[in-house]
Enzyme design. Structure first.
Site, PDB file in Angstrom:
ATOM      1  N   HIS A 143       3.093   3.452  13.569  1.00  0.00           N
ATOM      2  CA  HIS A 143       2.112   4.554  13.571  1.00  0.00           C
ATOM      3  C   HIS A 143       2.561   5.733  14.435  1.00  0.00           C
ATOM      4  O   HIS A 143       1.747   6.424  15.040  1.00  0.00           O
ATOM      5  CB  HIS A 143       0.696   4.059  13.954  1.00  0.00           C
ATOM      6  CG  HIS A 143       0.025   3.334  12.823  1.00  0.00           C
ATOM      7  ND1 HIS A 143      -1.345   3.153  12.737  1.00  0.00           N
ATOM      8  CD2 HIS A 143       0.525   2.754  11.704  1.00  0.00           C
ATOM      9  CE1 HIS A 143      -1.631   2.481  11.613  1.00  0.00           C
ATOM     10  NE2 HIS A 143      -0.506   2.222  10.984  1.00  0.00           N
ATOM     11  N   ASP A 173       5.645   2.454   7.382  1.00  0.00           N
ATOM     12  CA  ASP A 173       4.378   1.782   7.083  1.00  0.00           C
ATOM     13  C   ASP A 173       3.668   2.643   6.032  1.00  0.00           C
ATOM     14  O   ASP A 173       3.065   3.645   6.382  1.00  0.00           O
ATOM     15  CB  ASP A 173       3.544   1.655   8.364  1.00  0.00           C
ATOM     16  CG  ASP A 173       2.185   1.029   8.120  1.00  0.00           C
ATOM     17  OD1 ASP A 173       1.925   0.551   7.013  1.00  0.00           O
ATOM     18  OD2 ASP A 173       1.362   1.045   9.059  1.00  0.00           O
ATOM     19  N   HIS A 226       0.825  -1.215   0.000  1.00  0.00           N
ATOM     20  CA  HIS A 226       0.000   0.000   0.000  1.00  0.00           C
ATOM     21  C   HIS A 226       0.860   1.266   0.000  1.00  0.00           C
ATOM     22  O   HIS A 226       1.897   1.344   0.638  1.00  0.00           O
ATOM     23  CB  HIS A 226      -1.050  -0.017   1.111  1.00  0.00           C
ATOM     24  CG  HIS A 226      -0.582   0.136   2.517  1.00  0.00           C
ATOM     25  ND1 HIS A 226      -0.395   1.366   3.111  1.00  0.00           N
ATOM     26  CD2 HIS A 226      -0.306  -0.771   3.484  1.00  0.00           C
ATOM     27  CE1 HIS A 226      -0.029   1.202   4.372  1.00  0.00           C
ATOM     28  NE2 HIS A 226       0.036  -0.090   4.629  1.00  0.00           N
ATOM     29  N   GLU A 254      -5.388   1.589   1.987  1.00  0.00           N
ATOM     30  CA  GLU A 254      -5.274   0.435   2.885  1.00  0.00           C
ATOM     31  C   GLU A 254      -5.613   0.841   4.313  1.00  0.00           C
ATOM     32  O   GLU A 254      -6.274   0.112   5.033  1.00  0.00           O
ATOM     33  CB  GLU A 254      -3.847  -0.136   2.819  1.00  0.00           C
ATOM     34  CG  GLU A 254      -3.673  -1.484   3.525  1.00  0.00           C
ATOM     35  CD  GLU A 254      -3.263  -1.379   4.990  1.00  0.00           C
ATOM     36  OE1 GLU A 254      -3.190  -2.430   5.648  1.00  0.00           O
ATOM     37  OE2 GLU A 254      -3.046  -0.264   5.501  1.00  0.00           O
ATOM     38  N   GLU A 255      -5.130   2.017   4.696  1.00  0.00           N
ATOM     39  CA  GLU A 255      -5.248   2.439   6.098  1.00  0.00           C
ATOM     40  C   GLU A 255      -6.688   2.740   6.529  1.00  0.00           C
ATOM     41  O   GLU A 255      -6.964   2.918   7.701  1.00  0.00           O
ATOM     42  CB  GLU A 255      -4.356   3.673   6.360  1.00  0.00           C
ATOM     43  CG  GLU A 255      -2.860   3.413   6.206  1.00  0.00           C
ATOM     44  CD  GLU A 255      -2.238   2.589   7.346  1.00  0.00           C
ATOM     45  OE1 GLU A 255      -2.980   2.170   8.255  1.00  0.00           O
ATOM     46  OE2 GLU A 255      -1.021   2.367   7.312  1.00  0.00           O
TER      47      GLU A 255
HETATM   48 ZN   LIG Z   1       0.549  -0.865   6.620  1.00  0.00          ZN
END
Ligand SMILES: [Zn+2]
Length: 353
Positions: free
Chosen positions: A328, A185, A69, A217-218
């Site tokens: 995150h 990420d 992603h 995606e998130e």
């Molecule tokens: Zn991810």
């Protein structure tokens, strides 16, 4: 590392992945036979089989979809107040305990970085000197966050509109044997896919690879599902970050992976259970090539594999994960050995498929 640095420093929240897509497109020249963007914005890059033998060219090649992603957690402008302070809506799951005193970029034009405005983000409320003991304990909600652009309201209203993308700003640093930045990420997976295909391209391969740099995606694995529905792969592999939980303050039984111990083979997470045969194939390829690897279970959270697995009539799916500490936050930390192990294992798997 230059490519990884460019990838993590390019803003792209869900639905606003334009710049990341453009950057990837500029880095993959010559690697693919077909490159297209689907209706949601996922970038689909197809590398046809280069059969190893004459008889191999008569067989229908295995169709493998890789999903990495492109989006990062971030915000969109939701409100501009009478003094020019901005309020935001989150796109993706933030831990608001990490959102005090942050530098941000507000991006009024998805395609033009020159129009970005720097700002500071803080929760509304009193400075520490005049805050009560109760005030100081409060964890802010996203609605409490305000962005100050240091500009008069008329100027702000001229430049900024509702829906503009907002991202945190943090540098890319090499720290010890790791690299640290925001949105490792999942830009590391974009890097892993590009670098693995560069490696694969050096020799012949029987499989047909559909590399999908997915969107959104998130906010619920949205781009991967529709892309898989269009591609109908035989096998779907998501590449993503996963938790470590190997740092102080977390009991060892809650560990997901250990940093520096290699590529993580995800057995299950909150969105999918890996196809057992795929899991075992990845493991045996890793053993054969002596690539550091570890099995891992993520109790909550999921990856694009969850959406790919359930698209259309279903796909055998698996997630190859890279252990990431402080996920995150703007200090996501990835060990270089793990990053290289993910790249090598993916390339080696594709080469034998
Ligand atoms: Zn991810």
């Amino acid at each position: 590392m230059k490519l990884l640095e460019q990838l993590v420093l390019t803003p792209g929240v869900p639905g606003r992945e334009h710049r990341v897509r453009k950057l990837i497109q500029s880095q993959i020249k010559g690697l693919f036979d077909e490159v297209r963007t689907d209706a949601l914005g996922s970038l689909i890059c197809v590398r046809n089989a280069r059969p190893k033998t004459k008889s191999g060219s008569k067989k229908k090649p295995l169709r493998i979809m890789l999903a990495a992603h492109m989006d990062q957690i971030g915000f969109m402008v939701r409100h501009i107040d009478d003094k020019g302070f901005l309020r935001v809506n989150a796109v993706g799951g933030f831990d608001t305990r990490n959102l005090f005193a942050r530098l941000v970029s507000v991006c009024p034009d998805v395609n033009d970085p020159k129009k970005d405005l720097p700002g500071v983000m803080n929760p509304g409320g009193k400075p520490v000197h005049i805050a009560s003991a109760e005030d100081r304990k409060k964890v802010p909600e996203v609605e409490d966050l305000t962005i100050d652009l240091g500009l008069p309201v008329a100027h702000v209203k001229k430049k900024v509109k509702l829906g503009d993308m907002v991202v945190l700003r943090a540098p890319f640093e090499k720290i010890g044997n790791t690299v640290v930045s925001q949105c490792m990420d999942n830009r590391i997976a974009c890097w892993v896919v590009i670098e693995a295909i560069k490696k694969l391209a050096k020799s012949k391969h029987n499989c047909e690879v559909h590399c999908v740099f997915t969107v959104q995606e998130e906010v619920g694995l949205r781009g991967a599902g529709t892309a898989a529905y269009g591609i109908r792969p035989d096998i779907g592999i998501a590449i993503d970050t996963t938790l470590c939980c190997d740092t102080p303050g977390i009991p060892s039984e809650l560990r997901v992976t250990e940093q520096g111990k290699g590529a993580a083979l995800t057995i299950m997470d909150g969105a999918s259970i890996a196809d057992l045969e795929l899991l075992e194939t990845f493991e045996s390829v890793a053993k054969k090539t002596k690539t550091p690897h570890q099995r891992s279970i993520l109790p909550r959270g999921g990856t694009d594999a969850g959406a790919v697995q359930r698209a259309a009539a279903g796909t055998k799916a698996f997630t190859l994960s890279c252990p990431t500490r402080y996920i995150h936050t703007v200090t996501e930390m990835v060990h270089l050995a793990d990053l290289n192990a993910c790249r090598d294992l993916l390339a080696d798997y594709l080469a034998q498929a």
